[in-house]
Design a protein around this motif. Structure first.
Motif, short mmCIF file in Angstrom:
data_model
loop_
_atom_site.label_atom_id
_atom_site.label_comp_id
_atom_site.label_asym_id
_atom_site.label_seq_id
_atom_site.Cartn_x
_atom_site.Cartn_y
_atom_site.Cartn_z
N VAL A 315 0.85 -1.18 0.00
CA VAL A 315 0.00 0.00 0.00
C VAL A 315 0.89 1.24 0.00
O VAL A 315 1.72 1.40 0.90
CB VAL A 315 -0.92 0.03 1.24
N PRO A 316 0.76 2.13 -0.98
CA PRO A 316 1.59 3.34 -1.02
C PRO A 316 1.42 4.17 0.25
O PRO A 316 0.30 4.41 0.71
CB PRO A 316 1.07 4.09 -2.25
N TYR A 317 2.54 4.61 0.80
CA TYR A 317 2.57 5.40 2.04
C TYR A 317 3.37 6.65 1.72
O TYR A 317 4.58 6.59 1.52
CB TYR A 317 3.24 4.57 3.13
N LEU A 318 2.68 7.80 1.62
CA LEU A 318 3.33 9.01 1.12
C LEU A 318 3.81 9.91 2.25
O LEU A 318 3.06 10.25 3.15
CB LEU A 318 2.37 9.79 0.22
N GLU A 319 5.08 10.29 2.16
CA GLU A 319 5.68 11.27 3.06
C GLU A 319 6.38 12.33 2.22
O GLU A 319 6.92 12.03 1.16
CB GLU A 319 6.70 10.62 3.99
N SER A 320 6.39 13.55 2.70
CA SER A 320 7.13 14.60 2.00
C SER A 320 7.51 15.68 3.00
O SER A 320 7.03 15.69 4.14
CB SER A 320 6.30 15.19 0.87
N GLY A 321 8.37 16.60 2.56
CA GLY A 321 8.71 17.74 3.39
C GLY A 321 7.55 18.73 3.42
O GLY A 321 6.61 18.64 2.62
N LEU A 322 7.60 19.69 4.34
CA LEU A 322 6.49 20.63 4.51
C LEU A 322 6.28 21.47 3.25
O LEU A 322 5.15 21.54 2.73
CB LEU A 322 6.77 21.54 5.70
N LEU A 323 7.35 22.09 2.75
CA LEU A 323 7.19 22.93 1.56
C LEU A 323 6.79 22.10 0.34
O LEU A 323 5.99 22.53 -0.48
CB LEU A 323 8.49 23.70 1.28
N SER A 324 7.33 20.89 0.25
CA SER A 324 6.96 20.00 -0.85
C SER A 324 5.48 19.65 -0.79
O SER A 324 4.81 19.56 -1.83
CB SER A 324 7.81 18.73 -0.80
N SER A 325 4.95 19.47 0.42
CA SER A 325 3.53 19.12 0.55
C SER A 325 2.65 20.27 0.06
O SER A 325 1.63 20.04 -0.61
CB SER A 325 3.19 18.79 2.01
N TYR A 326 3.04 21.50 0.36
CA TYR A 326 2.28 22.64 -0.15
C TYR A 326 2.37 22.69 -1.67
O TYR A 326 1.38 22.98 -2.36
CB TYR A 326 2.80 23.94 0.44
N GLY A 327 3.57 22.42 -2.20
CA GLY A 327 3.74 22.43 -3.65
C GLY A 327 2.87 21.39 -4.33
O GLY A 327 2.25 21.67 -5.37
N GLN A 328 2.80 20.19 -3.76
CA GLN A 328 1.95 19.14 -4.33
C GLN A 328 0.48 19.57 -4.32
O GLN A 328 -0.25 19.35 -5.29
CB GLN A 328 2.13 17.86 -3.53
N ALA A 329 0.05 20.17 -3.21
CA ALA A 329 -1.34 20.60 -3.11
C ALA A 329 -1.66 21.69 -4.13
O ALA A 329 -2.69 21.64 -4.80
CB ALA A 329 -1.63 21.10 -1.69
N LEU A 330 -0.77 22.66 -4.27
CA LEU A 330 -1.01 23.76 -5.19
C LEU A 330 -0.98 23.30 -6.64
O LEU A 330 -1.79 23.75 -7.47
CB LEU A 330 0.00 24.87 -4.96
N ARG A 331 -0.05 22.41 -6.97
CA ARG A 331 -0.01 21.89 -8.35
C ARG A 331 -1.28 21.12 -8.68
O ARG A 331 -1.81 21.20 -9.79
CB ARG A 331 1.23 21.00 -8.53
#
Length: 360
Positions: A315-331
């Motif tokens: 099962v995919p388990y996604l982790e990212s850095g804080l700024l990266s998470s905002y970037g993913q959301a905005l994209r």
């Protein structure tokens, strides 16, 4: 001797994937209460609130009150995060104690209806990122999928084209939105303790507005209120935005078991103990959704157990850095608005709105 993989497979044959994980978490003692932690945390949040209001009265009629507004916005947001833990029964064992603490922290301290928020948040936890069932992804202002974009009308259709650029500016209104929604909720017969909630909200409003306008002249008072509520809204929005925004959304045709429904729609944010404090532990969003009543300090310890188990299951388990998470959301937000931008370009600026659609 049976190895761990074989044992895990046998256990899954006897029950659900989630049941196996729940046993591992329980065996590690991670569902046990942490009264010491919450005693300290409640004390620190209370001290921050007292310090903020003390500074407000000491500073008096001065533009330096704008700095105090920021301090109090942080204090209000931390009180909201603490109320979140209370609502999930992480702090107190009894429902009654949790409800009283939630009403104090929510209605009295920050002016947000605890009962309204509880109902909304419970539905979110049951069906995260489900377009028909999760109120956090309802397309009232923002849109979260191309399906919602194609069906959007009115304000959502207008904002949806460029919502990635408007997201953070709109968060400055989130504090005001919480207060307005809380007052509206008082009209609902289904809201528990409506009279108590209404009384506490009125006491908060009278004390909060009374103090600000008693100490500051009108111009400075309005500037204080605007900055305080704007920073409060941005803080809360930045706390919750990394968790699900940009993750897959579900519809009525997509039914997943509990474990996959929670893991596949959630994102963790990597960071240390400071980030835990700033985000109230919600950076461990996957673990929080799997075990909502788990005390916040145990989420970090649960993380490697959950991550390893998800790897076992594939099962995919996604982790990212804080700024990266905002970037993913905005994209993601910019991508789902593409159909609206394409429709606008194809129609041209002078074209009439489609039949049944509201004009921009």
């Amino acid at each position: 001797m049976t190895d761990v993989t074989t044992a895990g497979a046998q256990a899954r044959a006897r029950g659900s994937d989630y049941a196996v994980l729940a046993r591992r978490i329980a065996d590690a003692g991670l569902l046990e209460r942490r009264p010491g932690y919450y005693t300290v945390r409640i004390g620190l949040v209370g001290a921050l609130l007292v310090a903020g209001w003390t500074a407000f009265f000491l500073v008096g009629d001065s533009w330096y009150q704008l700095l105090v507004a920021v301090l109090l916005a942080v204090a209000f947001a931390q009180a909201a995060l603490l109320a979140h833990d209370v609502a999930h029964r992480q702090v107190f064992r009894s429902r009654r104690s949790s409800e009283i603490a939630g009403l104090v922290a929510g209605n009295l301290v920050i002016g947000m209806s605890y009962g309204w928020w509880m109902d909304k948040h419970t539905r979110h936890h049951a069906n995260p990122n489900h377009e028909e069932r999760d109120p956090d992804v309802s397309p009232e202002i923002l849109i979260w999928s191309e399906r919602q974009a194609r069906a959007s009308r009115g304000v959502a259709r207008f904002i949806g084209r460029w919502e990635a650029f408007l997201f953070f500016p709109l968060l400055t209104l989130e504090g005001l939105n919480l207060h307005v929604a809380s007052v509206r909720a008082l009209r609902r017969p289904s809201l528990r303790n409506r009279r108590t909630e209404g009384l506490l909200l009125a006491v908060h409003a009278a004390a909060y507005l009374g103090a600000v306008f008693a100490v500051l002249p009108a111009g400075k008072a309005l500037a204080f209120l605007a900055l305080h509520q704007a920073v409060f809204g941005v803080y809360l929005g930045c706390t919750f935005a990394p968790n699900h925004k940009g993750m897959p959304t579900l519809t009525g045709e997509q039914e997943l078991d509990f474990l996959r429904r929670q893991v596949l729609t959630s994102r963790n944010v990597r960071g240390g103990l400071l980030l835990d404090a700033v985000l109230g532990g919600l950076n461990h969003q996957i673990e929080h959704h799997l075990f909502p009543s788990m005390p916040t300090p145990n989420l970090r310890r649960a993380r490697p157990i959950v991550r390893a188990y998800c790897a076992e299951l594939g099962v995919p388990y996604l982790e990212s850095g804080l700024l990266s998470s905002y970037g993913q959301a905005l994209r993601h937000m910019h991508a789902v608005g593409a159909p609206l931008r394409a429709r606008r370009r194809a129609a041209g600026p002078d074209a009439p709105a489609p039949s049944g659609a509201s004009a921009d």
